[in-house]
Every structure is written in C-alpha cells, then in structure tokens.
Design an enzyme around this catalytic site. Structure first.
Site: not given
Length: 251
Positions: A112, A198, A200
């Site tokens: 990002c 993202h 994660e």
C-alpha cells in the site's frame, strides 16, 4: 539466501483501537503474515520451512532504520499518510528506499503506502486517484507474471487507499490491476515486489477501519454499507505472504 531470513519491517504508521490492543503495531501483523507465508511455501513447495528473523522499526516517530549489512529484506508497511507529501520523515523514507534500490543484495517489499513509496523512489507519479477510494475485499486481475508469483489464477485482496502509483516504472514487471487502480503490484527479480492491497489485513482489522472512517465522515452511509458487505469475503493474503517468502528465497 541463507536461513534465517532477516526481514526489517519499517512501520510507517501505528494501528488504533482494538487492532492496536491485539497486535501492538503493524509489524506484528506482518510477522503473522510472513510466518503463514513460510508455512504455505513449505507445504506447497515441499521444501524445508524457512526460518524468519523479523525486526521492526518505527520510521515515523523515532525515524530509526536498520543497517543494510544486518538484513536480507526491507518491508515498507501501509500508512494513513500520503506517500507524495514532503514531511521530513517521508523524504527520509524515500531516500532510504533509494539507497536500498542502489544496491543488489537487500530486497524490497512494499505494501500500500510502502508500494507507493517504492514507486516514488523509482521516479514515477504517485498521487491521489481521480477514481476515489478503493476499500474492503476487491478482485484483482492478475498478469501472467502475477499468476506465476502468487500461485493463483484469481486474486482478491483487502484494499484501503485513495492514493495510487499512476504508471509502472520501466524497470518492473506488472502484477495486476483493478478498475480503480492500474498499478496493483510491481516486481523486479532479486530487487523488489509490491502490492497495493493489504495482504496482512483481515476482516476484523478492516471492519474497524471502516467503522472509524464512517464515524469521521470519510465514508458516507452507502459506501460504508457496501464495503462492509464485502469485508468478510475470501481474500488471498496468505498467497501474497508466500510470494514474499519465495521472492526472498529466489536466486
């Protein structure tokens, strides 16, 4: 690359609320992702599970950076800040990223905001998108290289951005695109891998971000409700984490 893989996570922001209570910092979310990626590589590729040595650096408030002699890879996290701004800490981060790009041993991973910082360090346009926010679980159309690296034909990833890398630098291979973002991932063998999404994040983390930004008036009711309807959909974060591990292991 020898085991353990020494990975420096540059924390470009700090979580709030329940996410901070659970994980402490974004570095711990990435540690979980990379561990899951290492498990997947061992299982799917039939190799010994790579050991990881993950260290974390707060580059916003303390502006502390790793010595490149002591790490094998540098990972730049996401952030609420604008990658195109000229705050002193952001300029310092861009210069450090350029330093990593100027050598050929330590590898770069960007997510990002981190993906955008790498784009900026490669001298392409990074700015606010004229197509607005891209949020929650979104399908990403992969290139052939993206399919090969991520090991999947179709990808869905959590997104939380309205800034983009506008064009692919000449030195990278495109990995994918969406309707709202042409540059969803970049790759250069032995040098860098990035994603705009993202990997994660999970449904809980993104739900909290959506709640907060709805309360702040950033997302109107319709945008918020539509994003919440997708927030628990399947996403391929672990496949991306595994690709990050393979990227660090490749000759």
């Amino acid at each position: 690359m020898k085991s353990p893989l020494r990975i420096a996570v540059l924390e470009c922001d700090q979580p709030v609320g329940r996410t901070k209570e659970k994980y402490g910092g974004y570095g711990n979310l990435f540690k979980e992702l990379l561990q899951a990626g290492a498990d997947k590589v061992a299982e799917k590729d039939g190799v010994k599970r790579p050991e990881l040595d993950v260290t974390k650096y707060d580059v916003v408030d303390t502006e502390v950076y790793p010595s490149l002699d002591n790490v094998d890879a540098v990972l730049l996290t996401g952030s609420k800040y604008n990658s195109f701004d000229n705050d002193p800490w952001i300029l310092k981060l861009v210069e450090f990223t350029k330093k990593v790009l100027q050598q050929d041993r330590v590898r770069l991973i960007g997510v990002c905001f981190g993906h955008q910082i790498i784009g900026r360090a490669l001298d392409v346009k990074v700015d606010r998108s004229d197509k607005g926010w891209e949020i929650s679980v979104v399908p990403v159309a992969l290139t052939q290289k993206g399919k090969a690296l991520f090991g999947i034909e179709h990808m869905s990833l959590h997104q939380m951005h309205r800034d983009i890398v506008y064009v692919y630098p000449d030195s990278v291979e495109p990995l994918g695109h969406t309707d709202r973002c042409e540059v969803q991932g970049m790759y250069a063998k032995g040098r860098l891998i990035t994603v705009q999404g993202h990997p994660e994040f999970n449904g809980d983390v993104v739900s909290e971000l959506l709640d907060r930004r709805h309360e702040q008036g950033i997302f109107d009711n319709a945008t918020y409700e539509e994003a919440m309807s997708r927030v628990r959909k399947h996403h391929d974060g672990v496949a991306v984490g595994a690709a990050f591990i393979r990227f660090m292991l490749e000759d």
